[in-house]
Write a protein that holds these residues in place. Sequence first.
Motif, PDB file in Angstrom:
ATOM      1  N   GLN A   1     -12.138  52.701   2.806  1.00 56.00           N
ATOM      2  CA  GLN A   1     -11.040  53.145   2.339  1.00 56.00           C
ATOM      3  C   GLN A   1     -10.188  53.226   3.436  1.00 56.00           C
ATOM      4  OE1 GLN A   1     -12.267  57.009   0.864  1.00 56.00           O
ATOM      5  NE2 GLN A   1     -12.442  56.248  -1.443  1.00 56.00           N
ATOM      6  N   ASN A   2     -10.372  53.225   4.757  1.00 53.38           N
ATOM      7  CA  ASN A   2      -9.505  53.343   5.912  1.00 53.38           C
ATOM      8  C   ASN A   2      -9.469  52.076   6.830  1.00 53.38           C
ATOM      9  OD1 ASN A   2      -8.582  56.051   5.600  1.00 53.38           O
ATOM     10  ND2 ASN A   2     -10.555  56.641   5.965  1.00 53.38           N
ATOM     11  N   THR A   3      -9.973  51.059   6.256  1.00 53.79           N
ATOM     12  CA  THR A   3      -9.963  49.863   6.888  1.00 53.79           C
ATOM     13  C   THR A   3      -8.655  49.311   7.209  1.00 53.79           C
ATOM     14  OG1 THR A   3     -12.152  49.202   6.019  1.00 53.79           O
ATOM     15  CG2 THR A   3     -10.648  47.329   6.783  1.00 53.79           C
ATOM     16  N   PRO A   4      -8.061  48.985   8.304  1.00 51.82           N
ATOM     17  CA  PRO A   4      -8.876  48.371   9.462  1.00 51.82           C
ATOM     18  C   PRO A   4      -9.217  49.625  10.445  1.00 51.82           C
ATOM     19  CG  PRO A   4      -6.764  48.015   9.755  1.00 51.82           C
ATOM     20  CD  PRO A   4      -6.651  48.500   8.678  1.00 51.82           C
ATOM     21  N   PHE A   5      -8.684  50.912  10.277  1.00 53.06           N
ATOM     22  CA  PHE A   5      -8.697  51.862  11.286  1.00 53.06           C
ATOM     23  C   PHE A   5     -10.245  52.146  11.380  1.00 53.06           C
ATOM     24  CE2 PHE A   5      -4.263  52.281   9.801  1.00 53.06           C
ATOM     25  CZ  PHE A   5      -3.817  51.795  10.773  1.00 53.06           C
ATOM     26  N   ARG A   6     -10.201  52.893  12.765  1.00 48.15           N
ATOM     27  CA  ARG A   6     -11.640  53.494  12.837  1.00 48.15           C
ATOM     28  C   ARG A   6     -11.861  54.714  12.515  1.00 48.15           C
ATOM     29  NH1 ARG A   6     -13.833  54.083  19.082  1.00 48.15           N
ATOM     30  NH2 ARG A   6     -15.982  54.694  18.538  1.00 48.15           N
ATOM     31  N   LEU A   7     -13.152  55.130  11.737  1.00 51.11           N
ATOM     32  CA  LEU A   7     -13.419  56.339  11.186  1.00 51.11           C
ATOM     33  C   LEU A   7     -12.599  56.753  10.083  1.00 51.11           C
ATOM     34  CD1 LEU A   7     -14.864  58.215  14.222  1.00 51.11           C
ATOM     35  CD2 LEU A   7     -16.141  57.087  12.548  1.00 51.11           C
ATOM     36  N   TYR A   8     -12.777  58.026  10.038  1.00 52.23           N
ATOM     37  CA  TYR A   8     -12.089  58.559   8.410  1.00 52.23           C
ATOM     38  C   TYR A   8     -11.711  59.884   8.717  1.00 52.23           C
ATOM     39  CZ  TYR A   8     -17.104  59.481   8.589  1.00 52.23           C
ATOM     40  OH  TYR A   8     -18.358  59.725   8.762  1.00 52.23           O
ATOM     41  N   LYS A   9     -11.171  60.448   7.647  1.00 51.06           N
ATOM     42  CA  LYS A   9     -10.657  61.801   7.632  1.00 51.06           C
ATOM     43  C   LYS A   9     -11.445  62.858   8.030  1.00 51.06           C
ATOM     44  CE  LYS A   9      -6.511  60.578   6.187  1.00 51.06           C
ATOM     45  NZ  LYS A   9      -5.585  60.284   7.355  1.00 51.06           N
ATOM     46  N   SER A  10     -11.105  63.989   8.661  1.00 44.73           N
ATOM     47  CA  SER A  10     -11.898  64.799   9.622  1.00 44.73           C
ATOM     48  C   SER A  10     -12.214  64.309  10.832  1.00 44.73           C
ATOM     49  CB  SER A  10     -13.329  65.182   8.755  1.00 44.73           C
ATOM     50  OG  SER A  10     -14.204  64.234   9.034  1.00 44.73           O
TER      51      SER A  10
END
Length: 176
Positions: free
Chosen positions: A19-28
């Motif tokens: 869901q957060n592609t292309p960014f690294r990692l995710y919420k929290s």
Amino acid sequence: RPGPQEWYSHVGPNWAYAQNTPFRLYKSRTHEGGIATPFVTRWPNKVPAGVTTDKVGHIIDFLPTFLELAEAEYPLTYKDKPLIREEGVSILPVLEKGDEAEFTRPAPLFWHWSKRRAVREGNWKLVWENSKTGWELYDLSKDRTETNNLAAEQKTKVKLMSDKWFAWAELTGVKY
């Protein structure tokens, strides 16, 4: 179980990454996948339609923006006790003019969530995921997806930025 009102439902790490592609990692998390969120606004006769920007804002900027709109001042005390100065800046110029706005953030942005840390100063971002990874440093102007950790090459910058993070943590009472 997703669905019932009494359950807090979320996706697991694999879907969160997707869901957060292309960014690294995710919420929290304090990498871009965890903190980068688009901001969409509609304000007829104030914010022109179709204005976009890549300028960096933060939720802490809402209060100074609203104070500017109300022509009000942030109080220095509450019930005769001093308040910590607000950290945000008014983003009204950016709302009105997008990338054409004269807007410079005068101080770094700081994050702390679930023992994770980050500080962003200009295009530089320093991130602490855990003691195993230690501090990671990224130049977001060249590496928005945080794939090239520059911490080993930029030890002085890591020290300066981490010192700022710890000073902010002390000022705000962050337990780390």
